[in-house]
Design a protein around this motif. Structure first.
Motif, PDB file in Angstrom:
ATOM      1  N   ASN A  13      -5.562 -14.254   6.670  1.00 29.01           N
ATOM      2  CA  ASN A  13      -4.772 -13.650   5.599  1.00 29.01           C
ATOM      3  C   ASN A  13      -4.769 -14.490   4.328  1.00 29.01           C
ATOM      4  OD1 ASN A  13      -3.972 -11.412   7.171  1.00 29.01           O
ATOM      5  ND2 ASN A  13      -2.528 -12.725   8.233  1.00 29.01           N
ATOM      6  N   VAL A  14      -5.701 -15.425   4.230  1.00 28.59           N
ATOM      7  CA  VAL A  14      -5.782 -16.307   3.073  1.00 28.59           C
ATOM      8  C   VAL A  14      -6.967 -15.892   2.214  1.00 28.59           C
ATOM      9  CG1 VAL A  14      -6.080 -18.696   2.325  1.00 28.59           C
ATOM     10  CG2 VAL A  14      -4.787 -18.200   4.405  1.00 28.59           C
ATOM     11  N   PRO A  15      -6.741 -15.550   0.945  1.00 27.63           N
ATOM     12  CA  PRO A  15      -7.876 -15.227   0.074  1.00 27.63           C
ATOM     13  C   PRO A  15      -8.833 -16.417   0.018  1.00 27.63           C
ATOM     14  CG  PRO A  15      -5.810 -14.655  -0.982  1.00 27.63           C
ATOM     15  CD  PRO A  15      -5.464 -15.450   0.245  1.00 27.63           C
ATOM     16  N   THR A  16     -10.105 -16.162   0.279  1.00 24.91           N
ATOM     17  CA  THR A  16     -11.078 -17.233   0.421  1.00 24.91           C
ATOM     18  C   THR A  16     -12.320 -16.945  -0.420  1.00 24.91           C
ATOM     19  OG1 THR A  16     -10.304 -17.566   2.679  1.00 24.91           O
ATOM     20  CG2 THR A  16     -12.416 -18.555   2.113  1.00 24.91           C
ATOM     21  N   HIS A  41     -13.626 -11.557   5.581  1.00 22.02           N
ATOM     22  CA  HIS A  41     -12.818 -11.132   4.434  1.00 22.02           C
ATOM     23  C   HIS A  41     -13.130 -11.957   3.180  1.00 22.02           C
ATOM     24  CE1 HIS A  41     -10.677 -14.666   5.829  1.00 22.02           C
ATOM     25  NE2 HIS A  41     -10.150 -14.739   4.620  1.00 22.02           N
ATOM     26  N   SER A  43     -14.957 -13.787  -0.025  1.00 21.04           N
ATOM     27  CA  SER A  43     -15.931 -13.471  -1.067  1.00 21.04           C
ATOM     28  C   SER A  43     -16.932 -14.615  -1.125  1.00 21.04           C
ATOM     29  CB  SER A  43     -15.244 -13.346  -2.426  1.00 21.04           C
ATOM     30  OG  SER A  43     -14.285 -12.329  -2.411  1.00 21.04           O
ATOM     31  N   HIS A  69     -10.915 -15.024  -8.826  1.00 21.76           N
ATOM     32  CA  HIS A  69     -10.407 -15.104  -7.455  1.00 21.76           C
ATOM     33  C   HIS A  69      -8.900 -15.334  -7.432  1.00 21.76           C
ATOM     34  CE1 HIS A  69     -10.511 -16.002  -3.167  1.00 21.76           C
ATOM     35  NE2 HIS A  69      -9.852 -17.113  -3.424  1.00 21.76           N
ATOM     36  N   PHE A  70      -8.422 -16.270  -8.256  1.00 17.15           N
ATOM     37  CA  PHE A  70      -6.980 -16.550  -8.304  1.00 17.15           C
ATOM     38  C   PHE A  70      -6.199 -15.364  -8.823  1.00 17.15           C
ATOM     39  CE2 PHE A  70      -8.278 -21.217  -9.065  1.00 17.15           C
ATOM     40  CZ  PHE A  70      -8.411 -21.444  -7.714  1.00 17.15           C
ATOM     41  N   GLN A  72      -7.005 -12.182  -8.569  1.00 20.85           N
ATOM     42  CA  GLN A  72      -6.971 -11.183  -7.497  1.00 20.85           C
ATOM     43  C   GLN A  72      -5.982 -11.583  -6.409  1.00 20.85           C
ATOM     44  OE1 GLN A  72     -11.099 -10.950  -6.386  1.00 20.85           O
ATOM     45  NE2 GLN A  72     -11.518  -9.283  -7.813  1.00 20.85           N
ATOM     46  N   ALA A  73      -5.967 -12.864  -6.072  1.00 21.14           N
ATOM     47  CA  ALA A  73      -5.054 -13.342  -5.025  1.00 21.14           C
ATOM     48  C   ALA A  73      -3.598 -13.204  -5.488  1.00 21.14           C
ATOM     49  CB  ALA A  73      -5.360 -14.794  -4.682  1.00 21.14           C
ATOM     50  N   ASP A  74      -3.332 -13.469  -6.765  1.00 16.70           N
ATOM     51  CA  ASP A  74      -1.971 -13.309  -7.291  1.00 16.70           C
ATOM     52  C   ASP A  74      -1.530 -11.854  -7.270  1.00 16.70           C
ATOM     53  OD1 ASP A  74      -1.518 -15.988  -7.699  1.00 16.70           O
ATOM     54  OD2 ASP A  74      -1.998 -15.938  -9.833  1.00 16.70           O
ATOM     55  N   ALA A  76      -2.466  -9.639  -5.096  1.00 18.54           N
ATOM     56  CA  ALA A  76      -2.426  -9.114  -3.715  1.00 18.54           C
ATOM     57  C   ALA A  76      -1.070  -9.269  -3.079  1.00 18.54           C
ATOM     58  CB  ALA A  76      -3.458  -9.818  -2.863  1.00 18.54           C
TER      59      ALA A  76
END
Length: 76
Positions: A13-16, A41, A43, A69-70, A72-74, A76
């Motif tokens: 569950n961690v954006p990677t 999951h 990228s 990336h950051f 998108q993670a923010d 989510a």
């Protein structure tokens, strides 16, 4: 013997973002491919002409990818 494959599920569950330099002589590019299979999951930023000094060689592209990336993670 740094082996973490059995623990990678903890990142589910961690954006990677995986940075994959294609010309790395110290860490084979295939290891990044393996990591991306273990973290489906994640990228992958493929930098086929970069080597082990990818952070300096491709600083602009990496910084842009990290900002995206950051963001998108923010969101989510």
């Amino acid at each position: 013997g740094h082996r973490t494959a059995k623990r990678l599920h903890e990142l589910a569950n961690v954006p990677t973002l995986i940075v994959r330099p294609g010309q790395d002589l110290l860490i084979r590019p295939g290891q990044s491919d393996r990591l991306s299979r273990l973290l489906p999951h994640a990228s992958v930023l493929r930098l086929d002409e970069a080597g082990h000094g990818v952070i300096r060689q491709e600083a602009g592209r990496i910084n842009a990818a990290l900002l995206q990336h950051f963001a998108q993670a923010d969101g989510a």
